[in-house]
Design a protein around this motif. Sequence first.
Motif: not given
Length: 286
Positions: A20, A47-50, A78, A80-82, A87, A193
Amino acid sequence: MDNKGLALGRADISVIMPVYNSGVEAYRAVKSIANQTLLPLEVILIDDCSPKAEETRLWFSKIQDDFCDKFALKVLYQMENKGPGEARNAGWDIAKGKYIAFLDSDDIWHPQKIDIQYNFMIRHPDVGFSCHHLAIISTDKIQSFNHRSLTITEEQFIRINPIKYLFKHYPIGGTSFVMAKNIKDIRFMPGKRYSEDYLVWLEFCFKYGGLLIDDFMGASFKPFYGAGGLSQGLWNLEKGELENYKILQKNGIIGFSLMCIASIFSLIKFMRRALIVILRKKYHHE
């Protein structure tokens, strides 16, 4: 051995790394994988929606160009960032290796890490999960860390008592110390999270057995709490840990009394950590 990874000259391991906004750090981390004395079967980057999507793609392209001859590389994006847990799940779900290993994008491994940890795991199929310590170093100490020769004795392979693991985090700081069997019934909890990694390690230890390798086979570049990023939210991390004990109790893994005792002990440790952070900040401001 009949292990397909060894037959190919590779450890039968899938390395999973969420990324990220950390392309340059991810390159450094993958380089530490490429420097292993025993290479893995594959490396999976997620890639976690960087927000810095283009920069991240450029670094992924450079990683592909520089290390494609070392191991198979897979890249996931991804939508969207989750969070890092989901991820990692995305990478875990496509992992081909008999074992999985996690590496955070801002950490590195000692060159002998896979060789030592993997060979122990295949010699002891009753162990589902193993971990080791992470050193805290500065970037100018990477070379000296890598050049330190590791000789692990049998006394340094320590079975983890899962009850004690509720009270003592044998290794702390992320996920980069873990290697585990690639199984289907454990995953990072969707939507969780904070302290999501600790919950997974506890589930592994209770269900499949765990082991600590008592040496530093990886390195991080920031304190495990009280530094930047997620570690600023000490109370959020604590709430996540307390939630873990409730989940284990709800799932019948621990009893109600043990959940209460572990929660009280966790709160005491939290107050100690918070005091350390306050004193550290005070020291730096003087």
